[in-house]
Motif scaffolding. Structure first.
Motif, PDB file in Angstrom:
ATOM      1  N   ILE A 166     -44.092   6.560  25.162  1.00 35.89           N
ATOM      2  CA  ILE A 166     -43.542   7.550  24.553  1.00 35.89           C
ATOM      3  C   ILE A 166     -44.326   8.726  23.968  1.00 35.89           C
ATOM      4  CG2 ILE A 166     -41.577   7.833  22.999  1.00 35.89           C
ATOM      5  CD1 ILE A 166     -41.054   4.879  22.749  1.00 35.89           C
ATOM      6  N   ALA A 167     -43.718  10.070  24.544  1.00 32.09           N
ATOM      7  CA  ALA A 167     -44.396  11.093  23.719  1.00 32.09           C
ATOM      8  C   ALA A 167     -43.487  11.850  22.894  1.00 32.09           C
ATOM      9  CB  ALA A 167     -44.559  12.168  24.979  1.00 32.09           C
ATOM     10  N   TYR A 168     -44.164  12.287  21.705  1.00 30.26           N
ATOM     11  CA  TYR A 168     -43.280  12.550  20.402  1.00 30.26           C
ATOM     12  C   TYR A 168     -43.615  14.050  20.041  1.00 30.26           C
ATOM     13  CZ  TYR A 168     -43.361   7.658  19.867  1.00 30.26           C
ATOM     14  OH  TYR A 168     -42.814   6.178  19.875  1.00 30.26           O
ATOM     15  N   ASN A 169     -42.682  14.688  19.540  1.00 29.68           N
ATOM     16  CA  ASN A 169     -42.797  16.036  18.895  1.00 29.68           C
ATOM     17  C   ASN A 169     -42.545  15.603  17.276  1.00 29.68           C
ATOM     18  OD1 ASN A 169     -43.112  17.435  20.900  1.00 29.68           O
ATOM     19  ND2 ASN A 169     -41.021  17.679  21.493  1.00 29.68           N
ATOM     20  N   THR A 172     -38.621  11.875  20.059  1.00 28.85           N
ATOM     21  CA  THR A 172     -38.875  11.628  21.225  1.00 28.85           C
ATOM     22  C   THR A 172     -38.881  12.939  22.183  1.00 28.85           C
ATOM     23  OG1 THR A 172     -38.268   9.205  20.982  1.00 28.85           O
ATOM     24  CG2 THR A 172     -38.391  10.125  23.127  1.00 28.85           C
ATOM     25  N   HIS A 173     -40.059  13.112  22.694  1.00 28.42           N
ATOM     26  CA  HIS A 173     -39.933  14.296  23.515  1.00 28.42           C
ATOM     27  C   HIS A 173     -39.611  13.832  25.133  1.00 28.42           C
ATOM     28  CE1 HIS A 173     -41.343  17.609  26.029  1.00 28.42           C
ATOM     29  NE2 HIS A 173     -41.980  16.728  26.611  1.00 28.42           N
ATOM     30  N   LYS A 174     -40.381  12.454  25.374  1.00 30.65           N
ATOM     31  CA  LYS A 174     -39.973  11.930  26.477  1.00 30.65           C
ATOM     32  C   LYS A 174     -40.502  10.492  26.644  1.00 30.65           C
ATOM     33  CE  LYS A 174     -40.204  12.458  31.718  1.00 30.65           C
ATOM     34  NZ  LYS A 174     -40.647  13.401  32.889  1.00 30.65           N
ATOM     35  N   GLY A 175     -39.636   9.529  26.980  1.00 32.52           N
ATOM     36  CA  GLY A 175     -40.114   8.049  27.019  1.00 32.52           C
ATOM     37  C   GLY A 175     -39.981   7.654  28.423  1.00 32.52           C
ATOM     38  N   SER A 194     -45.994  19.279  19.394  1.00 31.26           N
ATOM     39  CA  SER A 194     -46.500  18.013  20.145  1.00 31.26           C
ATOM     40  C   SER A 194     -47.064  17.149  19.156  1.00 31.26           C
ATOM     41  CB  SER A 194     -47.640  18.292  21.503  1.00 31.26           C
ATOM     42  OG  SER A 194     -46.961  19.128  22.467  1.00 31.26           O
ATOM     43  N   PHE A 195     -46.693  15.893  19.384  1.00 27.48           N
ATOM     44  CA  PHE A 195     -47.399  14.907  17.904  1.00 27.48           C
ATOM     45  C   PHE A 195     -47.790  13.626  18.639  1.00 27.48           C
ATOM     46  CE2 PHE A 195     -46.459  12.930  13.870  1.00 27.48           C
ATOM     47  CZ  PHE A 195     -47.333  13.681  13.173  1.00 27.48           C
ATOM     48  N   GLY A 196     -48.620  13.611  19.723  1.00 28.72           N
ATOM     49  CA  GLY A 196     -49.055  12.447  20.314  1.00 28.72           C
ATOM     50  C   GLY A 196     -47.993  11.433  20.916  1.00 28.72           C
ATOM     51  N   MET A 197     -48.480  10.326  21.233  1.00 27.26           N
ATOM     52  CA  MET A 197     -47.672   9.230  21.860  1.00 27.26           C
ATOM     53  C   MET A 197     -48.042   7.641  21.501  1.00 27.26           C
ATOM     54  SD  MET A 197     -49.123   9.824  25.826  1.00 27.26           S
ATOM     55  CE  MET A 197     -47.936   8.698  26.421  1.00 27.26           C
TER      56      MET A 197
END
Length: 135
Positions: free
Chosen positions: A18-21, A10-13, A82-85
Motif C-alpha cells: 500500500i502506498a500512502y500520502n 491510501t494512495h494506492k493499494g 508522498s508518504f512511503g508504503m
C-alpha cells in the motif's frame, strides 16, 4: 477560524503493498497560513519497518522539517505529499503496518493568531476501516 488536521491516506493499494500520502486539510471556515508539522524523531523512527534503511525517506523527512511550511490552505482544501508504503517486500517497506506516532500542527490565521493542535498519525489502509475491501 481555520482548523487544520493531518492524516495518512491510501494512495494506492494492492495484494503486495500500500502506498500512502500524508494529507493536510483545513476543515475550518477561514484560511490557514504558515502550516508546519513536527514530530519527535525517535517516535517517527519507531514506526519505520527497518530504521537503518528506510525507503522513500527523502519524501517523508521534509514533511516535518522546521524550515518547511505550507504557505496557505484555504478552507475546505487540502494538500498532500508522498508518504512511503507498507509492503510484503522489505526493500519497499517504509512503515510497520498500524504503527502510529504523534504529530503537532502549528498554523496561523490571516490576522496572525497562532494555533496548535496534535494528531496521532496511523499507518493503515484508509480505503477500508475494518480491513476488508473488494479488489
Amino acid at each position: 477560524r481555520p482548523i487544520v488536521a493531518a492524516f495518512v491516506k491510501t494512495h494506492k493499494g494492492g495484494n503486495h503493498g500500500i502506498a500512502y500520502n500524508l494529507v493536510v486539510a483545513n476543515t475550518g471556515t477561514r484560511p490557514a497560513t504558515r502550516i508546519r508539522l513536527s514530530c519527535d524523531p525517535s517516535k517517527l523512527r519507531r514506526a519505520f519497518k527497518c530504521p537503518d534503511q528506510v525507503p522513500f525517506l527523502d519524501y517523508i523527512e521534509p514533511c516535518f522539517h522546521p524550515d518547511r511550511a505550507i504557505p496557505l490552505i484555504v478552507h475546505g482544501e487540502s494538500v498532500s505529499n508522498s508518504f512511503g508504503m507498507t509492503s510484503d517486500d522489505p526493500r519497499n517497506a517504509t512503515w510497520i503496518y498500524e504503527a502510529s506516532f504523534p504529530v503537532a500542527i502549528t498554523y496561523f490565521d490571516l490576522s496572525g493568531k497562532r494555533f496548535r493542535s496534535e494528531v496521532e498519525l496511523t499507518i493503515r489502509d484508509s480505503d477500508s476501516f475494518a480491513g476488508g475491501r473488494w479488489a
